[in-house]
Design an enzyme around this catalytic site. Structure first.
Site, PDB file in Angstrom:
ATOM      1  N   HIS A  78       0.843  -1.202   0.000  1.00  0.00           N
ATOM      2  CA  HIS A  78       0.000   0.000   0.000  1.00  0.00           C
ATOM      3  C   HIS A  78       0.874   1.246   0.000  1.00  0.00           C
ATOM      4  N   ASP A 107       6.435  20.591 -27.339  1.00  0.00           N
ATOM      5  CA  ASP A 107       6.394  19.286 -26.679  1.00  0.00           C
ATOM      6  C   ASP A 107       7.456  19.305 -25.590  1.00  0.00           C
ATOM      7  N   TRP A 143       7.416   0.022   3.676  1.00  0.00           N
ATOM      8  CA  TRP A 143       7.890   0.684   2.460  1.00  0.00           C
ATOM      9  C   TRP A 143       9.288   1.251   2.668  1.00  0.00           C
ATOM     10  N   SER A 170      13.100   5.637 -14.244  1.00  0.00           N
ATOM     11  CA  SER A 170      11.987   6.362 -14.858  1.00  0.00           C
ATOM     12  C   SER A 170      11.918   7.793 -14.334  1.00  0.00           C
ATOM     13  N   SER A 171      12.016   7.940 -13.014  1.00  0.00           N
ATOM     14  CA  SER A 171      11.916   9.280 -12.432  1.00  0.00           C
ATOM     15  C   SER A 171      13.055  10.165 -12.884  1.00  0.00           C
ATOM     16  N   HIS A 254      13.330  11.828   2.813  1.00  0.00           N
ATOM     17  CA  HIS A 254      12.733  13.075   3.262  1.00  0.00           C
ATOM     18  C   HIS A 254      12.531  14.047   2.099  1.00  0.00           C
ATOM     19  N   GLU A 256      12.000  13.205  -0.729  1.00  0.00           N
ATOM     20  CA  GLU A 256      10.897  12.561  -1.447  1.00  0.00           C
ATOM     21  C   GLU A 256       9.535  13.074  -0.974  1.00  0.00           C
ATOM     22  N   TYR A 258       8.811  15.916  -0.011  1.00  0.00           N
ATOM     23  CA  TYR A 258       8.563  17.217  -0.640  1.00  0.00           C
ATOM     24  C   TYR A 258       8.376  17.066  -2.131  1.00  0.00           C
ATOM     25  N   SER A 269      -1.583  26.678  -6.262  1.00  0.00           N
ATOM     26  CA  SER A 269      -1.265  28.067  -6.579  1.00  0.00           C
ATOM     27  C   SER A 269      -1.800  28.487  -7.942  1.00  0.00           C
ATOM     28  N   HIS A 303      15.149  13.232  11.320  1.00  0.00           N
ATOM     29  CA  HIS A 303      13.977  13.325  12.209  1.00  0.00           C
ATOM     30  C   HIS A 303      13.105  12.074  12.128  1.00  0.00           C
ATOM     31  N   HIS A 304      13.392  11.202  11.158  1.00  0.00           N
ATOM     32  CA  HIS A 304      12.689   9.922  11.113  1.00  0.00           C
ATOM     33  C   HIS A 304      13.367   8.899  12.005  1.00  0.00           C
ATOM     34  N   THR A 329       7.001  27.047   4.626  1.00  0.00           N
ATOM     35  CA  THR A 329       5.686  26.474   4.364  1.00  0.00           C
ATOM     36  C   THR A 329       4.594  27.404   4.863  1.00  0.00           C
ATOM     37  N   LYS A 332       3.816  30.059   2.442  1.00  0.00           N
ATOM     38  CA  LYS A 332       2.910  29.608   1.384  1.00  0.00           C
ATOM     39  C   LYS A 332       1.458  29.648   1.850  1.00  0.00           C
ATOM     40  N   ARG A 451       2.178   1.433  14.861  1.00  0.00           N
ATOM     41  CA  ARG A 451       1.744   1.213  13.488  1.00  0.00           C
ATOM     42  C   ARG A 451       2.211  -0.171  13.035  1.00  0.00           C
TER      43      ARG A 451
HETATM   44  C1  HEA Z   1      -0.109   8.985  -1.098  1.00  0.00           C
HETATM   45  C2  HEA Z   1      -0.058   8.076  -0.318  1.00  0.00           C
HETATM   46  C3  HEA Z   1      -1.165   7.381   0.420  1.00  0.00           C
HETATM   47  C4  HEA Z   1      -2.529   7.404   0.244  1.00  0.00           C
HETATM   48  C5  HEA Z   1      -3.339   8.151  -0.784  1.00  0.00           C
HETATM   49  C6  HEA Z   1      -3.070   6.534   1.258  1.00  0.00           C
HETATM   50  C7  HEA Z   1      -4.432   6.274   1.408  1.00  0.00           C
HETATM   51  C8  HEA Z   1      -4.973   5.523   2.455  1.00  0.00           C
HETATM   52  N1  HEA Z   1      -4.265   4.890   3.452  1.00  0.00           N
HETATM   53 FE1  HEA Z   1      -2.243   4.799   3.617  1.00  0.00          FE
HETATM   54  N2  HEA Z   1      -0.231   4.705   3.777  1.00  0.00           N
HETATM   55  C9  HEA Z   1       0.685   5.349   2.989  1.00  0.00           C
HETATM   56  C10 HEA Z   1       0.396   6.219   1.958  1.00  0.00           C
HETATM   57  C11 HEA Z   1      -0.884   6.513   1.513  1.00  0.00           C
HETATM   58  N3  HEA Z   1      -2.049   6.015   2.012  1.00  0.00           N
HETATM   59  C12 HEA Z   1       2.025   5.015   3.394  1.00  0.00           C
HETATM   60  C13 HEA Z   1       3.318   5.533   2.787  1.00  0.00           C
HETATM   61  C14 HEA Z   1       1.898   4.131   4.465  1.00  0.00           C
HETATM   62  C15 HEA Z   1       3.014   3.488   5.280  1.00  0.00           C
HETATM   63  C16 HEA Z   1       3.309   2.117   4.815  1.00  0.00           C
HETATM   64  C17 HEA Z   1       4.270   1.438   5.728  1.00  0.00           C
HETATM   65  O1  HEA Z   1       4.064   1.459   6.947  1.00  0.00           O
HETATM   66  O2  HEA Z   1       5.244   0.886   5.214  1.00  0.00           O
HETATM   67  C18 HEA Z   1       0.463   3.971   4.687  1.00  0.00           C
HETATM   68  C19 HEA Z   1      -0.072   3.183   5.704  1.00  0.00           C
HETATM   69  C20 HEA Z   1      -1.426   3.120   6.009  1.00  0.00           C
HETATM   70  C21 HEA Z   1      -1.953   2.535   7.183  1.00  0.00           C
HETATM   71  C22 HEA Z   1      -1.148   1.936   8.323  1.00  0.00           C
HETATM   72  C23 HEA Z   1      -0.951   0.508   8.118  1.00  0.00           C
HETATM   73  C24 HEA Z   1      -0.091  -0.064   9.171  1.00  0.00           C
HETATM   74  O3  HEA Z   1       0.704   0.648   9.789  1.00  0.00           O
HETATM   75  O4  HEA Z   1      -0.208  -1.267   9.355  1.00  0.00           O
HETATM   76  C25 HEA Z   1      -3.329   2.640   7.107  1.00  0.00           C
HETATM   77  C26 HEA Z   1      -4.265   2.159   8.141  1.00  0.00           C
HETATM   78  O5  HEA Z   1      -5.349   2.533   8.224  1.00  0.00           O
HETATM   79  C27 HEA Z   1      -3.634   3.313   5.878  1.00  0.00           C
HETATM   80  C28 HEA Z   1      -4.902   3.611   5.422  1.00  0.00           C
HETATM   81  C29 HEA Z   1      -5.172   4.322   4.274  1.00  0.00           C
HETATM   82  C30 HEA Z   1      -6.520   4.570   3.792  1.00  0.00           C
HETATM   83  C31 HEA Z   1      -7.781   4.070   4.428  1.00  0.00           C
HETATM   84  C32 HEA Z   1      -6.380   5.315   2.640  1.00  0.00           C
HETATM   85  C33 HEA Z   1      -7.499   5.797   1.777  1.00  0.00           C
HETATM   86  O6  HEA Z   1      -7.258   7.108   1.376  1.00  0.00           O
HETATM   87  C34 HEA Z   1      -7.653   4.883   0.606  1.00  0.00           C
HETATM   88  C35 HEA Z   1      -8.914   5.181  -0.155  1.00  0.00           C
HETATM   89  C36 HEA Z   1      -9.300   4.019  -0.993  1.00  0.00           C
HETATM   90  C37 HEA Z   1      -9.376   4.049  -2.310  1.00  0.00           C
HETATM   91  C38 HEA Z   1      -9.090   5.262  -3.068  1.00  0.00           C
HETATM   92  C39 HEA Z   1      -9.678   2.803  -3.081  1.00  0.00           C
HETATM   93  C40 HEA Z   1     -11.089   2.715  -3.490  1.00  0.00           C
HETATM   94  C41 HEA Z   1     -11.358   1.307  -3.857  1.00  0.00           C
HETATM   95  C42 HEA Z   1     -12.588   0.843  -4.054  1.00  0.00           C
HETATM   96  C43 HEA Z   1     -13.793   1.711  -3.939  1.00  0.00           C
HETATM   97  C44 HEA Z   1     -12.788  -0.566  -4.353  1.00  0.00           C
HETATM   98  C45 HEA Z   1     -13.150  -0.758  -5.762  1.00  0.00           C
HETATM   99  C46 HEA Z   1     -12.159  -1.666  -6.299  1.00  0.00           C
HETATM  100  C47 HEA Z   1     -11.812  -1.753  -7.577  1.00  0.00           C
HETATM  101  C48 HEA Z   1     -12.466  -1.024  -8.664  1.00  0.00           C
HETATM  102  C49 HEA Z   1     -10.625  -2.626  -7.915  1.00  0.00           C
HETATM  103  N4  HEA Z   1      -2.464   3.604   5.234  1.00  0.00           N
HETATM  104  C1  HEA Z   2       3.714  15.109   1.515  1.00  0.00           C
HETATM  105  C2  HEA Z   2       4.396  14.577   2.385  1.00  0.00           C
HETATM  106  C3  HEA Z   2       4.875  15.173   3.660  1.00  0.00           C
HETATM  107  C4  HEA Z   2       5.033  16.492   4.049  1.00  0.00           C
HETATM  108  C5  HEA Z   2       4.760  17.737   3.263  1.00  0.00           C
HETATM  109  C6  HEA Z   2       5.536  16.449   5.389  1.00  0.00           C
HETATM  110  C7  HEA Z   2       5.837  17.594   6.123  1.00  0.00           C
HETATM  111  C8  HEA Z   2       6.443  17.596   7.371  1.00  0.00           C
HETATM  112  N1  HEA Z   2       6.760  16.476   8.119  1.00  0.00           N
HETATM  113 FE1  HEA Z   2       6.336  14.544   7.625  1.00  0.00          FE
HETATM  114  N2  HEA Z   2       6.179  12.626   7.017  1.00  0.00           N
HETATM  115  C9  HEA Z   2       5.699  12.179   5.801  1.00  0.00           C
HETATM  116  C10 HEA Z   2       5.258  12.966   4.767  1.00  0.00           C
HETATM  117  C11 HEA Z   2       5.284  14.362   4.779  1.00  0.00           C
HETATM  118  N3  HEA Z   2       5.670  15.157   5.814  1.00  0.00           N
HETATM  119  C12 HEA Z   2       5.691  10.757   5.749  1.00  0.00           C
HETATM  120  C13 HEA Z   2       5.234   9.895   4.570  1.00  0.00           C
HETATM  121  C14 HEA Z   2       6.188  10.314   6.963  1.00  0.00           C
HETATM  122  C15 HEA Z   2       6.345   8.891   7.486  1.00  0.00           C
HETATM  123  C16 HEA Z   2       7.282   8.031   6.777  1.00  0.00           C
HETATM  124  C17 HEA Z   2       7.283   6.664   7.384  1.00  0.00           C
HETATM  125  O1  HEA Z   2       7.861   6.497   8.468  1.00  0.00           O
HETATM  126  O2  HEA Z   2       6.670   5.748   6.795  1.00  0.00           O
HETATM  127  C18 HEA Z   2       6.504  11.527   7.726  1.00  0.00           C
HETATM  128  C19 HEA Z   2       7.065  11.494   8.997  1.00  0.00           C
HETATM  129  C20 HEA Z   2       7.512  12.623   9.660  1.00  0.00           C
HETATM  130  C21 HEA Z   2       8.321  12.587  10.846  1.00  0.00           C
HETATM  131  C22 HEA Z   2       8.851  11.327  11.522  1.00  0.00           C
HETATM  132  C23 HEA Z   2       7.862  10.751  12.436  1.00  0.00           C
HETATM  133  C24 HEA Z   2       8.298   9.482  12.993  1.00  0.00           C
HETATM  134  O3  HEA Z   2       8.366   8.491  12.266  1.00  0.00           O
HETATM  135  O4  HEA Z   2       8.611   9.460  14.186  1.00  0.00           O
HETATM  136  C25 HEA Z   2       8.539  13.891  11.218  1.00  0.00           C
HETATM  137  C26 HEA Z   2       9.341  14.311  12.393  1.00  0.00           C
HETATM  138  O5  HEA Z   2       9.872  15.330  12.462  1.00  0.00           O
HETATM  139  C27 HEA Z   2       7.886  14.721  10.241  1.00  0.00           C
HETATM  140  C28 HEA Z   2       7.883  16.111  10.249  1.00  0.00           C
HETATM  141  C29 HEA Z   2       7.368  16.921   9.233  1.00  0.00           C
HETATM  142  C30 HEA Z   2       7.438  18.374   9.244  1.00  0.00           C
HETATM  143  C31 HEA Z   2       8.011  19.234  10.322  1.00  0.00           C
HETATM  144  C32 HEA Z   2       6.863  18.773   8.065  1.00  0.00           C
HETATM  145  C33 HEA Z   2       6.754  20.214   7.607  1.00  0.00           C
HETATM  146  O6  HEA Z   2       7.121  20.333   6.250  1.00  0.00           O
HETATM  147  C34 HEA Z   2       5.368  20.753   7.792  1.00  0.00           C
HETATM  148  C35 HEA Z   2       5.354  22.261   7.658  1.00  0.00           C
HETATM  149  C36 HEA Z   2       3.983  22.858   7.671  1.00  0.00           C
HETATM  150  C37 HEA Z   2       3.399  23.512   8.677  1.00  0.00           C
HETATM  151  C38 HEA Z   2       4.062  23.674   9.997  1.00  0.00           C
HETATM  152  C39 HEA Z   2       2.015  24.064   8.548  1.00  0.00           C
HETATM  153  C40 HEA Z   2       1.894  25.413   7.908  1.00  0.00           C
HETATM  154  C41 HEA Z   2       2.668  26.484   8.574  1.00  0.00           C
HETATM  155  C42 HEA Z   2       2.142  27.580   9.151  1.00  0.00           C
HETATM  156  C43 HEA Z   2       0.681  27.853   9.118  1.00  0.00           C
HETATM  157  C44 HEA Z   2       3.079  28.581   9.692  1.00  0.00           C
HETATM  158  C45 HEA Z   2       3.051  28.816  11.147  1.00  0.00           C
HETATM  159  C46 HEA Z   2       3.433  27.611  11.897  1.00  0.00           C
HETATM  160  C47 HEA Z   2       4.221  27.583  12.980  1.00  0.00           C
HETATM  161  C48 HEA Z   2       5.080  28.716  13.461  1.00  0.00           C
HETATM  162  C49 HEA Z   2       4.245  26.346  13.802  1.00  0.00           C
HETATM  163  N4  HEA Z   2       7.258  13.933   9.312  1.00  0.00           N
HETATM  164 CU   LIG Z   3      10.749  13.694   6.830  1.00  0.00          CU
END
Ligand code: HEA
Ligand code: HEA
Ligand SMILES: [Cu+2]
Ligand code: CUA
Lengths: 526, 288, 384
Positions: A78, A107, A143, A170-171, A254, A256, A258, A269, A303-304, A329, A332, A451
């Site tokens: 997933h 293009d 993942w 690809s990327s 990380h 990634e 962004y 925007s 921080h991860h 951020t 923005k 988790r």
């Molecule tokens: C962009 C990224 C993205 C998106 C969009 C989502 C979408 C969703 N994710 Fe997540 N998720 C991740 C990225 C994302 N996830 C990542 C990176 C992890 C961590 C993995 C890891 O731990 O390694 C994670 C882990 C994760 C967990 C934790 C699992 C665990 O720790 O064991 C859960 C649990 O609830 C969850 C739930 C969901 C749900 C309910 C949605 C919903 O938004 C999904 C909505 C569903 C649909 C859009 C499908 C609709 C399908 C149908 C209607 C059926 C019809 C079928 C056919 C036609 C074939 N996700």
């Molecule tokens: C689109 C993807 C995305 C984005 C944009 C971010 C944005 C941020 N993430 Fe997140 N992050 C993930 C995707 C993302 N993250 C994923 C996938 C994981 C889990 C991976 C895994 O373990 O599987 C993760 C996990 C993760 C962790 C590790 C958690 C853990 O495993 O223990 C941390 C810890 O620092 C973190 C921090 C942040 C911070 C500080 C930002 C900042 O960029 C956010 C900044 C934004 C704001 C703060 C809000 C707007 C700001 C204001 C309105 C201004 C005023 C605010 C203040 C003065 C407070 N993220």
């Molecule tokens: Cu990070």
């Protein structure tokens, strides 16, 4: 500027393949953009179905539907597919369609390489999916692919590593193409600081991709050799360290995250000024903020890893640098609000998704900030709080922005208006569903639910049940999206050239649907 | 080609080569996994994939060369090539950075950690953290190897590669002065130096494996040594093949003093490989 | 207008602050702390949350106000401003200052958490797939701790108990008010040791020791879980810490030492086959069934079957060897340091006589002891 519309579809002098061969051999950025988008849409349902299965298993304590190992496979796949198979290809699809249109280019810079960058993805996607049927099942190590667990697995682990290599290839090719197009193929007069913000965000995203994807390739190559060729990179007995993988991985992953959000910022925007009928507030500071986020993203990775036991100075450094990202951020977010301020807003579906994005992404940003505070993260790391955080930034962030962009440009691509009523239904069900799934996860994490577990202690039951209900609402409302897209492709009200009253930019000067070849002679931008 | 044509950006026709490339990678991955998992016939599939890949490269590059010779690449396309080659080399830099990072991390951090305080006392008693090392577990089991010194073959190789950087530049000067014999001679010397380098490297590996006990499995030292020098060696190989193609194209008279980006791209690549080697020489061979 | 929103924010925040600890009881916040570090983290979290909430209310107050008032349908005409350097500077600098206000208290807690000096006692904790091993370095007590929830409760065949999944056969016991230093490592893959109420979490990394500390200030039982994905049964390796008074702790240590002597005596005994088989079945269920399954059939593709396996029906030395030394690069771990000679003898005998394996032979503890002597040699080939 209306000269730009002088595009011809009568390219009689070359035989173009038809049917499936058209798609296999195409060098047209619009075809390739569509391929990316269809691929992403398909994968959204695949990976989403896995999420629904995860949620179904977690509806009650106890093991009901799946075996624990299969549960881990579902979680891993997933995550992998959502990131590499849905969000990234979707953004590439947008880039392919929009970057040439927005720049007034005929293009992409390298149309053949563009084709290859796409056609590598189905290969990698096939490897990922087929591994469910291989002995031992798909990868189940998360993942994040941490060794030594990842060293233990069977054949699908090797296949997944190679799939990651192929997706990386690809990327990188896609990004080189996009960067070159942006730097070298802008219409005369279109200086960098006049480019639409979507193009800017992709320019920086492509830079991030080129800088980090090879690092990921290196990391998984070391996994592969540790698994098969006797190296000891991640094995203490040989002087290596399992934690080293985490450092290299997060140096990629990380930035990634962004990569997964900057194009979303770009889309939003574009959308907000259109429907506020007011120019984007603080264009220059938006560009600088995007660039600062990209630069900072390289120095925050650990921080991860606050719980691996780093020296205290490292802990402090990564905590402070991570917190800093809130500043650009925030700029923005404030700029978007200021763009709406004193506008003349209407609320078509793209705008609704964009507004929800600003609000809900900020919630995700705040939970990110809470996680950035090292002592708090030490409590919350690897709990559902983190799951809540990243779904707020990924689902209501990246995915919602993709929805916004899709509704926004669909009329330009298909030539038909989408069905607004269905769009509104899709929006409201998505926003409500999304919050029901992911908001309670904050409480689960705070209360101590780890988790990646298939079964949990009784005190977590209620919030899990709520989340599961929300997941099904959210998941099934995506069928509306599917309907809307298919209907718009088939027909519907004809779209005008400008489509939206407040829309500005080169893409709104070509007819809808945008002709197969646009801007064979470059428009001049004043 | 008319002038009007060259004003326009060159847009290639639909092409089959990319999808053939995907098929090649598909076969190579399947074959590779089968080889690693010791499943029968994997090697053949891998070879077939490699064959398709080579076929694709020859086909695709010939098409590009034809486009170039037909004058379809105008100045703007040329500039696109320049951008893209620079970014490609940047991506290669980052790929090597991952392995240099691993070297730095193990050398400066993980190996010292293994030999100090609780980790050493509780888990690896008597381990002395020095570099090079095969690590506490292997050392305790009596594993031994000799590290690779800098001043034998590696120093000669450094000299070879640095010289080849000069010869390729000299060839480029020849090209810019439309001096074909200087171009061809310079390229031929560069190729010869590259081939010698690869030969010596192969000899060094053989020596390491058979006489020094230095293998991929020789702890982190062996792992970082072979992965860094191995990927570098692979890049030299690719660079040499590209140089050979350039040599053949020079003999066929493809390049003009103004229009020869393919040649420049290869020489950029060659210089990059050169710089990586110098870093390798210092960090992997010398400073042990 | 703006200031009105701000006031509303402040009032809201105050109400929330008052109810924070109440929320914890109901599972809306971190668990009720039982140590000073946990208490500090709890407060830090509340503080950060409130600041974020405040900013949220202000920013989105403004946005929703605009959504209401500046819409086309109420006839609002669009203004045309699109930049203002002062404003942009202000909202760059203010967040920066806010962040510094957060960073300061956070840094203090980090420094305190990382200071593991001057412990009163030290416990080495090792993560295994899927159990925890505890070695009390000052008191010479060692034991393993595994999930004690019966399988029927997990599959739903029996009603779930109060501490479903958070209960173990042998809890870790510590005295109240003592600085306990934990040396955490792992044997096979990454695990992470976490007890939320004590504010202690640390990844367990094979080959490295990483230390943390805690000082419990409440008597009671505190439960946590492994929080780093460690394979199939990651969800089933809980942690239970019992904080007891100084005297109770002493009594517990004495009892543990008595038990260890009885167990050590077994290693020199000779058993009859039936004894070995029944003891072996228990060892098997506790240590092996997670992978090889209770029915000995394993899981195809991941874990081989023992029933009918070439090793379990082949020469007994090879069978003993794989259990003592495991198989590097696979999930099959070395059990030499985890199981006693008597236990290994028992499990070997059990495996050779259970299911389809009808070998009829048996291994005695003495045979294991002599096989151990050769273990160092046997492990050496792994080096190449
Ligand atoms: C962009 C990224 C993205 C998106 C969009 C989502 C979408 C969703 N994710 Fe997540 N998720 C991740 C990225 C994302 N996830 C990542 C990176 C992890 C961590 C993995 C890891 O731990 O390694 C994670 C882990 C994760 C967990 C934790 C699992 C665990 O720790 O064991 C859960 C649990 O609830 C969850 C739930 C969901 C749900 C309910 C949605 C919903 O938004 C999904 C909505 C569903 C649909 C859009 C499908 C609709 C399908 C149908 C209607 C059926 C019809 C079928 C056919 C036609 C074939 N996700
Ligand atoms: C689109 C993807 C995305 C984005 C944009 C971010 C944005 C941020 N993430 Fe997140 N992050 C993930 C995707 C993302 N993250 C994923 C996938 C994981 C889990 C991976 C895994 O373990 O599987 C993760 C996990 C993760 C962790 C590790 C958690 C853990 O495993 O223990 C941390 C810890 O620092 C973190 C921090 C942040 C911070 C500080 C930002 C900042 O960029 C956010 C900044 C934004 C704001 C703060 C809000 C707007 C700001 C204001 C309105 C201004 C005023 C605010 C203040 C003065 C407070 N993220
Ligand atoms: Cu990070
Ligand atoms: Cu042990 Cu998870």
């Amino acid at each position: 500027m209306s000269d730009a519309a002088h595009a011809h579809d009568d390219h009689g002098h070359h035989a173009h393949p038809t049917g499936i061969m058209r798609w296999l051999t195409t060098t047209n950025h619009k075809d390739i953009g569509s391929l990316y988008l269809f691929f992403a849409l398909f994968m959204l349902f695949v990976a989403g179905s896995m999420a629904l299965l995860i949620r179904a298993e977690l509806f009650q304590p106890g093991l009901q539907l799946v075996h624990p190992d299969f549960f881990n496979q579902l979680t891993t796949m997933h995550g992998l597919i959502m990131i590499f198979g849905v969000i990234m290809p979707a953004f590439s699809g947008f880039a392919n369609w929009q970057v040439p249109l927005m720049l007034g280019a005929p293009d992409m810079a390298f149309p053949r390489m563009n084709n290859w960058a796409f056609w590598l993805l189905p290969v990698a996607g096939f490897f990922l999916l087929v591994s469910f049927w291989l002995p031992g099942g798909a990868v189940a190590g998360g993942w994040t692919m941490y060794p030594p667990l990842f060293i233990q697995g069977g054949i699908s682990y090797d296949l997944t590593i190679l799939a990651v290599h192929i997706m990386g290839l690809s990327s990188i090719m896609g990004s080189i193409n996009i960067i070159t197009t942006i730097l070298n193929m802008r219409a005369p007069g279109l200086t960098l600081m006049k480019m639409p913000l979507f193009v800017w965000t992709w320019l920086i995203t492509a830079y991030l991709l080129i800088a980090t994807m090879p690092v990921l390739a290196g990391a998984v190559t070391m996994l592969l050799t540790d698994r098969n060729f006797g190296t000891h990179f991640f094995n203490a007995a040989g002087g290596g360290d399992p934690v080293m993988f985490q450092h290299i991985f997060w140096f990629f992953a990380h930035p990634e995250v962004y990569i997964l959000i900057l194009p979303a910022f770009g889309i939003v925007s574009q959308v907000i000024p259109t429907f506020a009928r007011k120019p984007l507030f603080g264009y220059a500071s938006m560009v600088y903020a995007t660039a600062s986020i990209a630069v900072l993203s390289f120095i925050v990775w650990a921080h991860h890893m606050f719980t691996v036991g780093m020296p205290v100075t490292a802990q402090l450094f990564f905590m402070f640098s991570t917190m800093l990202i809130a500043v650009p951020t925030g700029v923005k977010v404030f700029n978007w609000v200021a763009t709406m301020w004193k506008g003349s807003m209407t609320f078509e579906t793209p705008m609704l998704f964009a507004i929800a994005f600003v609000c809900l992404f900020t919630i995700g940003g705040f939970s990110g900030l809470v996680l950035a505070i090292a002592p708090v993260d030490i409590q919350l790391h690897d709990t559902y709080y983190v799951v809540a955080h990243f779904h707020y930034v990924l689902v209501s962030g990246a995915l919602f922005a993709i929805f916004a962009g899709l509704y926004y440009w669909l009329p330009k691509w298909t030539g038909h208006m989408y069905n607004e009523t269905l769009g509104k239904w899709h929006f409201w069900l998505s926003v409500i569903g999304m919050n029901i799934v992911f908001f309670p996860m904050h409480f689960l994490g705070l209360a101590g639910m780890p988790r990646r577990i298939p079964d949990y202690a009784l005190q977590f039951t209620e919030f899990n049940q709520i989340a599961t209900v929300g997941a099904f609402i959210f998941g099934f409302s995506q069928l509306i999206l599917l309907t809307v897209v298919l209907k718009a492709i088939k027909g519907g009200e004809k779209a005008t050239t400008q489509v939206w009253e407040g829309a500005e930019g080169l893409e709104w000067t070509v007819p809808s649907p945008a002709p197969y070849h646009t801007f064979e002679t470059a428009p001049v931008v004043k | 080609m008319s002038l009007a044509q060259t004003d326009k950006y060159f847009l290639p026709q639909p092409s089959l080569w990319p999808i053939i490339g995907s098929a090649a990678l598909f076969l190579m991955a399947v074959g590779g996994v089968m080889v690693m998992r010791e499943i029968d016939h994997g090697g053949w599939i891998l070879l077939a994939g490699l064959g398709v890949m080579i076929f694709m490269m020859i086909g695709w590059f010939s098409e590009v060369i034809r486009d170039s010779e037909a004058g379809r690449f105008n100045r703007q396309v040329d500039s696109s090539f320049r951008w893209s080659m620079s970014w490609f080399i940047f991506s290669e830099v980052m790929f090597f950075a991952a392995f240099f990072g691993a070297l730095f991390y193990t050398r400066m951090l993980s190996v010292p950690w293994l030999g100090e305080s609780d980790t050493m006392e509780q888990l690896w008693p008597a381990f002395k953290a020095t570099w090079p090392t095969a690590g506490p577990g292997l050392t305790a089991d009596g594993f031994q190897f000799t590290p690779m010194g800098a001043w034998g073959l590696p120093a000669i190789n450094t000299l070879l590669l640095l010289t080849s950087g000069v010869t390729v530049t000299w060839a480029h000067w020849g090209l810019k002065k439309s001096n074909r014999s200087q171009l061809i001679l310079g390229l031929a010397m560069t190729v010869a130096l590259g081939v010698t380098f690869i030969g010596l490297q192969a000899y060094e590996y053989h020596h390491a494996y058979t006489e020094m006990g230095l293998t991929l499995g020789a702890g982190v030292y062996g792992a970082t040594f072979f992965m860094l020098t191995g990927f570098h060696g692979f890049h030299v190989l690719v660079g040499t093949i590209m140089l050979i193609v350039m040599l053949l194209r020079s003999i066929a008279g493809h390049f003009t003093a103004e229009h020869h980006f393919a040649f420049e791209a290869v020489s950029w690549y060659w210089h990059f490989v050169d710089v990586v080697w110098v870093l390798l020489f210092i960090l992997v061979y010398w400073l042990i | 207008m703006k200031s009105m929103w701000k006031q509303a924010g402040v009032v809201g925040a105050a109400i929330l602050a008052a109810s924070q600890s109440a929320l914890a009881e109901y599972g809306y916040n971190l668990q009720v702390p039982a140590s000073k570090v946990a208490q500090d983290v709890f407060q830090l979290h509340n503080f950060i949350m409130l600041v974020c909430l405040g900013i949220f209310v202000v920013v989105f107050g403004a946005m929703f106000y605009s959504l209401l008032k500046h819409r086309k349908s109420v006839g609002h005409k669009a203004a045309n401003f699109h930049e203002n350097t002062t404003v942009e500077l202000v909202w760059t600098v203010i967040p920066f200052i806010v962040l510094m206000g957060m960073a300061y208290p956070a840094a203090k807690v980090v420094i305190d958490m990382k200071d593991t000096s001057n412990p009163d006692m030290t416990i080495k904790i090792t993560g295994y797939q899927w159990k925890w091993g505890y070695d009390y370095l000052n008191d010479d007590v060692s034991f393993y701790s595994t999930l004690s929830t019966p399988r029927e409760q997990i599959t739903g065949a029996a009603a779930k108990g109060e501490h479903y999944l958070l209960e173990v056969d042998e809890p870790m016991v510590v005295p109240i008010g003592k600085r306990v230093r934990l040396l955490i490592t792992a044997n096979d893959v990454l695990h992470a040791w976490w007890v939320p109420a004590l504010g202690a979490k640390q990844d367990a990394i094979p080959g490295f020791i990483r230390d943390i500390w805690f000082k419990a200030d409440k008597i009671g039982t505190f439960r946590g879980q492994c929080v780093e994905l460690c394979g199939k049964d990651h969800g089933f390796m809980p942690i239970v810490v019992e904080v007891v008074s100084e005297e109770d702790y002493k009594a517990w240590v004495a009892k543990k030492k008595g038990g260890a002597q009885v167990a050590a005596a077994d290693n020199t005994k000779t058993f009859d086959t039936a004894e070995l088989i029944s003891r072996g079945e228990k060892v098997y269920q506790a240590n092996c069934a997670a992978c090889h399954q209770a029915n000995g059939m394993g899981l195809p593709g991941a874990f081989p079957a023992i029933s009918g396996s070439a090793i379990a029906t082949g020469p007994i030395d090879a069978h003993i060897n794989i259990i003592l030394n495991g198989k590097p690069g696979t999930a099959m771990a070395a059990f030499a340091s985890q199981l006693s000679d008597a236990d290994i003898a028992a499990v070997v005998t059990y495996q050779r006589n259970a299911w389809d394996n009808k070998m009829g032979d048996a291994a005695q503890p003495a045979a294991i002891a002599s096989a151990r002597g050769g273990a160092a040699e046997a492990a050496a080939p792994a080096a190449q």
